[in-house]
Structure formats: structure tokens, C-alpha cells
Design an enzyme around this catalytic site. Structure first.
Site, mmCIF file in Angstrom:
data_model
loop_
_atom_site.group_PDB
_atom_site.id
_atom_site.type_symbol
_atom_site.label_atom_id
_atom_site.label_comp_id
_atom_site.label_asym_id
_atom_site.label_seq_id
_atom_site.Cartn_x
_atom_site.Cartn_y
_atom_site.Cartn_z
ATOM 1 N N ARG A 112 0.866 -1.184 0.000
ATOM 2 C CA ARG A 112 0.000 0.000 0.000
ATOM 3 C C ARG A 112 0.900 1.231 0.000
ATOM 4 O O ARG A 112 2.107 1.094 0.065
ATOM 5 C CB ARG A 112 -0.924 -0.003 1.215
ATOM 6 C CG ARG A 112 -0.183 0.124 2.525
ATOM 7 C CD ARG A 112 -1.152 0.382 3.681
ATOM 8 N NE ARG A 112 -0.422 0.425 4.935
ATOM 9 C CZ ARG A 112 -0.956 0.719 6.089
ATOM 10 N NH1 ARG A 112 -2.245 0.994 6.183
ATOM 11 N NH2 ARG A 112 -0.231 0.753 7.196
ATOM 12 N N GLU A 151 -1.798 8.224 5.463
ATOM 13 C CA GLU A 151 -0.363 8.273 5.794
ATOM 14 C C GLU A 151 0.531 8.391 4.559
ATOM 15 O O GLU A 151 1.328 7.496 4.261
ATOM 16 C CB GLU A 151 0.036 7.054 6.628
ATOM 17 C CG GLU A 151 -0.540 7.075 8.021
ATOM 18 C CD GLU A 151 0.010 5.982 8.941
ATOM 19 O OE1 GLU A 151 0.540 4.989 8.437
ATOM 20 O OE2 GLU A 151 -0.112 6.144 10.160
ATOM 21 N N CYS A 156 9.728 7.637 -4.506
ATOM 22 C CA CYS A 156 9.705 7.024 -5.838
ATOM 23 C C CYS A 156 10.864 7.586 -6.646
ATOM 24 O O CYS A 156 11.204 8.765 -6.526
ATOM 25 C CB CYS A 156 8.376 7.291 -6.542
ATOM 26 S SG CYS A 156 8.256 6.406 -8.128
ATOM 27 N N CYS A 161 9.007 10.577 -12.244
ATOM 28 C CA CYS A 161 9.487 11.448 -11.172
ATOM 29 C C CYS A 161 10.707 12.235 -11.646
ATOM 30 O O CYS A 161 10.846 13.418 -11.346
ATOM 31 C CB CYS A 161 9.805 10.633 -9.920
ATOM 32 S SG CYS A 161 8.295 10.120 -9.054
ATOM 33 N N GLU A 313 -5.422 8.191 14.949
ATOM 34 C CA GLU A 313 -5.252 6.752 15.229
ATOM 35 C C GLU A 313 -4.353 6.555 16.435
ATOM 36 O O GLU A 313 -3.388 7.292 16.632
ATOM 37 C CB GLU A 313 -4.569 6.044 14.053
ATOM 38 C CG GLU A 313 -5.339 5.965 12.773
ATOM 39 C CD GLU A 313 -4.544 5.189 11.713
ATOM 40 O OE1 GLU A 313 -3.662 4.389 12.070
ATOM 41 O OE2 GLU A 313 -4.806 5.414 10.527
ATOM 42 N N GLU A 361 -2.405 -7.344 9.486
ATOM 43 C CA GLU A 361 -2.792 -6.616 10.696
ATOM 44 C C GLU A 361 -3.723 -7.421 11.601
ATOM 45 O O GLU A 361 -4.386 -6.866 12.474
ATOM 46 C CB GLU A 361 -3.393 -5.261 10.319
ATOM 47 C CG GLU A 361 -2.282 -4.304 9.921
ATOM 48 C CD GLU A 361 -2.739 -2.924 9.508
ATOM 49 O OE1 GLU A 361 -3.960 -2.674 9.476
ATOM 50 O OE2 GLU A 361 -1.864 -2.104 9.203
ATOM 51 N N TYR A 363 -3.095 -9.326 13.992
ATOM 52 C CA TYR A 363 -2.733 -9.323 15.418
ATOM 53 C C TYR A 363 -2.529 -7.906 15.948
ATOM 54 O O TYR A 363 -1.924 -7.707 16.994
ATOM 55 C CB TYR A 363 -1.499 -10.204 15.651
ATOM 56 C CG TYR A 363 -1.749 -11.614 15.169
ATOM 57 C CD1 TYR A 363 -2.865 -12.331 15.629
ATOM 58 C CD2 TYR A 363 -0.933 -12.200 14.213
ATOM 59 C CE1 TYR A 363 -3.141 -13.601 15.149
ATOM 60 C CE2 TYR A 363 -1.204 -13.479 13.740
ATOM 61 C CZ TYR A 363 -2.316 -14.169 14.209
ATOM 62 O OH TYR A 363 -2.598 -15.417 13.736
HETATM 63 C C1 GLA Z 1 -1.270 3.067 10.305
HETATM 64 C C2 GLA Z 1 -2.334 3.083 9.235
HETATM 65 C C3 GLA Z 1 -3.479 2.157 9.509
HETATM 66 C C4 GLA Z 1 -3.031 0.889 10.148
HETATM 67 C C5 GLA Z 1 -2.281 1.214 11.387
HETATM 68 C C6 GLA Z 1 -1.882 0.001 12.166
HETATM 69 O O1 GLA Z 1 -1.324 4.109 11.165
HETATM 70 O O2 GLA Z 1 -2.806 4.355 8.951
HETATM 71 O O3 GLA Z 1 -4.117 1.901 8.290
HETATM 72 O O4 GLA Z 1 -2.216 0.202 9.272
HETATM 73 O O5 GLA Z 1 -1.112 1.905 11.047
HETATM 74 O O6 GLA Z 1 -1.204 0.387 13.290
HETATM 75 ZN ZN ZN Z 2 7.633 7.984 -9.609
#
Ligand code: GLA
Ligand code: ZN
Length: 676
Positions: A112, A151, A156, A161, A313, A361, A363
Site C-alpha cells: 500500500r 499516511e 519514488c 518522477c 489513530e 494486521e 494481530y
Molecule cells: C497506520 C495506518 C493504519 C493501520 C495502522 C496500524 O497508522 O494508517 O491503516 O495500518 O497503522 O497500526
Molecule cells: Zn515515480
């Protein structure tokens, strides 16, 4: 009212991913969230594949159902745009969306935060999806905010780029001559004759990993610095495209993206100018000190003029990515949450509501774990905090921190210091800032973290640790500030280069020489474990990492080196300048030194600690139209006693404390007080 979620109460909730669950579970989630006093969910963070199964098809059926359900259950929504991970078909059809790593390796589909920020496909499809979401859900009056992507980060090094970098440089410098001058390409005959000669700095060009240390180095700091700036700007442009897309339909709903505090890759001070409010994800490692987390909150608060932020978060119990994922001990989640509020959070949210059953994720902690029950320690703690936040209502909202001291934090300096070839790899920008922050924290003196763009005059003391790079004109701002009575502190290896990492000739610390009243002739880098020493206020301290060898040019020495050939030369100086003072801490010392030193400086500048507390008990203050609130946070595993300075009402226990009365705080406990 909070200017963020536009609420009259503090919001409480978290990331909710019902798309990973069958519909039967959703109703149960609604019941559990109500029980835990949760009233906001962040939805749709990683659903691009489901929302857009191919080039032309958009399918909102599932999201519609979730949106209806949460609205019917009285929940607010922080709606994400899902663009933090692209769908597989997009990678197949538009491979320009895939990132290239620093070693030139082109990635395939996977992971991701995986889209090239300069990919034409990404820049087309991401804002298009954001617009479709905004158009579709604009009538939902429970939509509290937009959460763009997730986040932002990473890097890259692809051909798109590289091309975009050349354009960025053209815009910044105008001519190739100016690029050559700024990058100092006369060195090693790297002169560019044509814009196409400019290649991006990575392991195929100017970068290499130093065998001895494993540290990444660059041979040309100028181009490497600009590439960092460029990547930060490129991702910011992606954010802005989506921002504009949702604003077109919903101009009044505030827009954010979740930041990561001291994340080196992105210049958040620049980013915050494009965000409606700051939000961030707090995942302290179990070994982190309370001051490190406090610093992150203050850094985030400082991005937008010290306005409150949203804690987007945090884990209710445990993370899953560390080698050892220690549980938050009973009370720790509550303590960390109130610490966030104490430093400026106007909402508290978790990742995530229900724990996933597959992938990486599964756990990771959640409000509802795999057992699916409410009679767990974690669920009880989440519920207790929900009750407390509900009780506090809107009391703390929009509360400001009355800081009289500020620390300058600057991403350009961070990058430049750590790209520097010499004098020492032990010079770490964050550590240098933390040395001073930790001391102020231990003294219960609140500080604002500010950028080089911010005003200095509101503060009695301004610290700029390791101000290696002094951008053009900043010396005037600092000089004016001190002339008018301010107290300025900087440290070793400061005032060396301009914004291109080109040295200011004529003697260090360059444009700060007159203000500091010193001339630094040489810098001695001591290998790990070696130290010199100096004495200050009757005590001897170690001098390590870097020892600046300086001469007084008007300043007074407050401590001198005691060993080696430079014994007797100043290690620590103060210069009276105009109505103020400028200190130079010419070396790195230990925690005891920084604390004693700042205690003295604060005393002389007329800054009082908020409250005396025993070791490990933090004091923080927020003020708003409803009053002045003192937060006492016991970070230790023992009960502690605080002798209060002033009359206070304990907001949770509902009792009154007289001046000088003793207050007991349980281990890992919290006390929320209103000044009377
Ligand atoms: C990050 C992401 C979330 C998740 C958490 C897990 O902060 O934004 O999508 O992956 O970590 O801690
Ligand atoms: Zn690039």
C-alpha cells in the site's frame, strides 16, 4: 466549539472497516460502539478496489449501506477517499502508477502507499474517485471531515518522477546556471549542460551506502536535498488534487490527512498550510519515553499555528509490527489518550474498531478483538475512557497551550544535517532537538514547536538546536528577536550553510557570528564512547559527539573544555545582544546538563514551571474561554503525590483542592483539574 470536527463535544471513535466483514457483524458493531460511547467512525480508508472494479465502473453499493447504517445509528463519519492503495487492474493497465525504488527496481503490484506521486494515471484516478465520493455523500449531514488517502509517505525514483523533478527545478531556479551554482557542480566536474543531464539522486547516481556504517550517503547534498523537497511537494500536490475535488462538492466540510508526527520524508510544516486541520497517528513504541510522545503532539500542534489537532489513530492495546509487541498495560491507553488531550487533541480515535482476521494486521489491537466480546480488559478500558470524555464534554475544546518558550524545528535542517558528509554520523537532528525538549518537559515548562516561518516575538525563550542551515534572512529574524529582548539558544554545528547546503565563508557560525559573539574555528568529532568535559554551575559534564573549538568575540564563556589540546577554550557561551541574550552550547552533553542549563535560562527569562511534580509525573495546561485546565499525568508504575500550587477542582472525582494541598495520583493515573 472545536474548529475541527465543528463539534461541541470531544469526539471519540476510530477506523472502522466493515467492508472486511459480513453484514451480520455490522449490527453487532453498532451495539458495541454505542456501549463504548463511540460516536465517530473513519470509513473507507482502503476500499478503492471495491469502489472501482475497472476503468469505467464505480460501485458504491456496500459503502452506501454502511453510510446509511452508521447514520441511522447516530455516528459521525470521517470519510476517507481510499487512495492510499491502488487496485490491481490499475497497476496492470497503467504501470506508470507503480513506484520505483532507490536502487532502480521497479515494483510490481502489492503493498500500500504504493502509487507514484507523479504518475499521470494516479493523478487522474485518485481525484476522480474523491470527487465521486463527495458528490455521492454530500447530503449526509453526519459527515464530519474528509480524510484524504492515508499516511502519505515513501519515495519514488521512476522516470516520471525524474521528468517532473527537472520541471520542478526549472520552476525553482529558472536557469541551468543557477542549478549548477546551487548544486556546486563545479566539484568533480558534474556541470550540467542540458536539463536532461539532470538525473535524480539515488543509488544509480549520487547515493551510496557506506559499508562501514550502513548509513546512506550522498556525494552532492544540494541535489539530494532538493529531491527530498520535490518528493514532499509531489505528494502534497496529490493531496491538493483530492482536496480540491471534494471541496467542489462540499466546501464547508474540513479536510485532513493523517500525519505521522516526526516523519522525515514530508515537510509537514508546508503540508499543514494546505490542510483544514491537522490530524495524526500516535504509535509510541513501548520503549519510548513520555517526553518523546509529548514532543510529537507538540510538533503536530505547531504545524497550524498551535491550534488543536485530532488524534486520528492509536492502538487500544497493541501494535503488530514491532519485533516484540508489548501490550499497553492497564491504564496506559487512557494515560496516552489524556496526554494527547493535554497537548492539544480535540478528538481521540483508534485504529481500529474490529480486529481483522487475515493479512498482516490480524494481530494488531482493536476495540473489539477476535473473541468479539465486550467483557475484555481492552473493551472495558475503551468504555471507561469513553465515559470520561463524555463527562468532559466540550470543556477542553479549542484549549491552547500557554507556552512562553519555543523550539524551532525545520525539515530542511533535518535532511541537511543527516546528508552531511562529516563531521560525525552521530549528529542526529531529532536527537539534538529532543535533548532540549526533554529538559523542558522534565521541568514542566510547556514549549511550542515552531517553524522558521513562525513569529519569535511571542516567546521569552527560543531554542534552535543544531541550526546547521540558516535560510537566507532567518539570521535577521533571530537578530531582531534578541535585540528586542528575546533569549536565543543554539547548539554545536550551527550557522554553517545556506538553504543549498553551501557554506557561508568568513568563519562559523556564519551569519550568526555577530549575534552569538563567537568564532568557531574547528569542530572535533569524538567517536562513540569518547568525551571531553566542561563545568557549568559548579558541576562537571561530559562533552561528546562534537566539540566546537571557538573564540570569544564579545560573548562570555560559561564553561570551558577541560581536556585535550583545546582545554581552556569555551564550550558554552552567552552573548548580550541588544536587550537580549544569545547562548551557544558548543558541544553535546548529558541529560543532567540540559536540565540544569534550561532551568537557569528559564529562571532568568522569567519562565515558571507549570507546577512542581515528582519525577515521572507530567504537568500540562490548556486554556480556553471555559477556564485554565491542569493535566497531571503519572507515567510511573507507582502512586505519586503532588503538592498543588493553587486551588483546583478535580473534574473526574468532583472534589476541590486547596492551595498546597496534597493530591495522590494512582500508578499510570491521570488527574484533570480546573483552576479556581
Ligand atoms: C497506520 C495506518 C493504519 C493501520 C495502522 C496500524 O497508522 O494508517 O491503516 O495500518 O497503522 O497500526
Ligand atoms: Zn515515480
Amino acid at each position: 466549539m472545536s474548529c475541527y470536527y465543528r463539534e461541541t463535544n470531544m469526539l471519540y471513535g476510530g477506523d472502522y472497516n466493515p467492508d472486511q466483514w459480513p453484514q451480520e457483524v455490522w449490527e453487532e458493531d453498532m451495539r458495541l460502539m454505542a456501549q463504548a460511547h463511540i460516536h465517530i467512525v473513519t470509513l473507507n480508508v482502503f476500499s478503492w478496489a471495491a469502489l472501482q472494479p475497472d476503468e469505467d465502473t464505480y460501485d458504491f453499493t456496500k459503502l452506501d449501506a454502511v453510510m446509511e447504517l452508521v447514520r441511522a445509528n447516530g455516528l459521525k463519519v470521517c470519510l476517507a477517499t481510499s487512495t492510499g492503495a491502488h487496485p490491481a487492474w490499475m497497476a496492470r493497465k497503467h504501470p506508470d502508477i507503480l513506484r520505483t525504488e532507490k536502487n532502480g527496481m521497479k515494483r510490481k503490484f502489492g503493498g500500500r502507499h504504493n502509487s507514484c506521486p507523479n504518475s499521470p494515471a494516479y493523478r487522474t484516478y485518485a481525484p476522480r474517485l474523491a470527487a465521486k465520493l463527495a458528490e455521492r455523500y454530500q447530503k449526509f449531514d453526519n459527515l464530519a471531515a474528509w480524510h484524504i488517502s492515508n499516511e502519505y509517505g515513501g519515495e519514488c525514483y521512476c522516470e516520471n518522477c525524474e521528468k517532473a523533478f527537472r520541471e520542478w527545478l526549472k520552476k525553482k531556479y529558472g536557469t541551468l546556471e543557477e542549478v549548477n551554482r546551487s548544486f556546486y557542480t563545479a566539484f568533480w566536474g558534474h556541470t550540467f549542460y542540458d536539463w536532461d543531464d539532470i538525473v535524480l539522486p539515488n543509488y544509480l547516481s549520487e547515493h551510496f551506502v557506506d559499508d562501514a556504517t550502513g548509513v546512506e550517503r550522498t556525494m552532492f547534498q544540494g541535489i539530494s536535498l532538493d529531491y527530498r523537497r520535490f518528493l514532499s511537494d509531489s505528494m502534497l500536490e496529490c493531496f491538493q488534487l483530492e482536496y480540491d475535488a471534494v471541496k467542489k462538492f462540499m466546501p464547508d466540510i474540513p479536510v485532513t490527512t493523517n500525519l505521522m508526527a516526526a516523519y522525515k520524508g514530508l515537510d509537514y510544516q508546508k503540508w499543514a498550510r494546505s490542510m483544514d486541520f491537522v490530524s495524526w497517528d500516535n504509535y509510541p513504541a513501548p520503549s519510548d519515553r513520555p517526553s518523546q510522545t509529548a514532543f510529537c503532539h507538540d510538533l503536530m500542534r505547531g504545524l497550524d499555528g498551535q491550534k488543536p489537532f485530532v488524534l486520528m489513530e492509536q492502538t487500544p492495546s497493541v501494535t503488530n509490527w514491532l519485533p516484540y509487541n508489548r501490550l499497553k498495560r492497564p491504564g496506559e491507553m487512557r494515560l496516552l489518550s489524556w496526554q494527547a488531550v493535554a497537548h492539544g487533541a480535540d478528538a481521540i480515535q483508534f485504529f481500529q474498531i474490529r480486529r481483522s482476521i487475515g493479512a498482516c494486521e490480524k494481530y494488531h489491537g482493536a476495540v473489539v478483538d477476535h473473541a468479539g466480546r465486550a467483557d475484555t480488559r481492552v473493551f472495558r478500558e475503551v468504555t471507561q475512557l469513553g465515559e470520561e470524555l463524555e463527562k468532559a464534554g466540550g470543556l477542553f475544546l479549542d484549549g491552547r497551550t500557554p507556552a512562553q518558550a519555543a523550539i524551532v524545528f525545520d525539515w530542511d535542517n533535518w535532511w541537511a544535517v543527516e546528508y552531511s558528509a562529516g563531521p560525525s554520523i552521530l549528529m542526529k537532528y531529532l536527537d539534538a532537538v529532543q535533548d532540549f525538549y526533554q529538559a523542558a518537559f522534565a521541568l514542566n515548562v510547556p514549549v511550542d514547536i515552531i517553524s522558521t516561518e513562525d513569529e519569535l516575538l511571542p516567546y521569552k525563550v527560543v531554542l534552535a538546536p543544531l541550526l546547521y542551515m540558516v535560510k537566507r534572512g532567518y539570521e535577521e529574524k533571530l537578530t531582531d528577536y534578541v535585540r528586542q529582548g528575546g533569549t536565543f539558544i543554539t547548539s554545536y554545528f550551527s550557522g554553517i550553510v545556506d538553504e543549498h547546503d553551501l557554506v557561508d565563508v568568513g568563519g562559523y557560525p556564519g551569519r550568526l557570528r555577530e549575534l552569538l559573539g563567537i568564532w568557531v574555528e574547528e569542530n572535533d568529532a569524538l567517536p562513540q564512547g569518547e568525551h571531553n568535559a566542561f563545568s557549568y554551575c559548579g558541576r562537571r559534564y561530559p562533552a561528546d559527539i562534537l566539540c566546537d573549538l571557538m573564540h570569544l568575540e564579545g560573548a562570555e564563556a560559561l564553561g570551558v573544555y577541560e581536556e585535550d589540546f583545546y582545554a581552556g577554550m569555551p564550550a558554552l557561551t552567552v552573548n548580550q545582544y541588544g536587550k537580549g541574550k544569545a547562548y551557544y552550547v558548543g558541544t553535546h552533553a548529558n541529560e543532567a546538563f540540559y536540565q540544569t542549563f534550561l532551568e537557569q535560562v528559564f529562571l532568568q527569562a522569567g519562565i515558571q514551571p507549570l507546577q512542581q511534580t515528582p519525577f515521572g509525573v507530567e504537568a500540562a495546561v490548556r486554556e480556553n474561554v471555559r477556564g485554565r485546565f491542569l493535566f497531571l499525568l503519572n507515567h510511573t508504575p507507582e502512586k505519586k503525590t503532588v503538592v498543588l500550587e493553587g486551588r483546583y477542582e478535580d473534574l473526574l472525582a468532583g472534589r476541590i483542592y486547596q492551595d498546597h494541598e496534597e493530591l495522590e495520583i494512582e500508578k499510570k493515573g491521570v488527574c484533570l483539574l480546573r483552576e479556581l
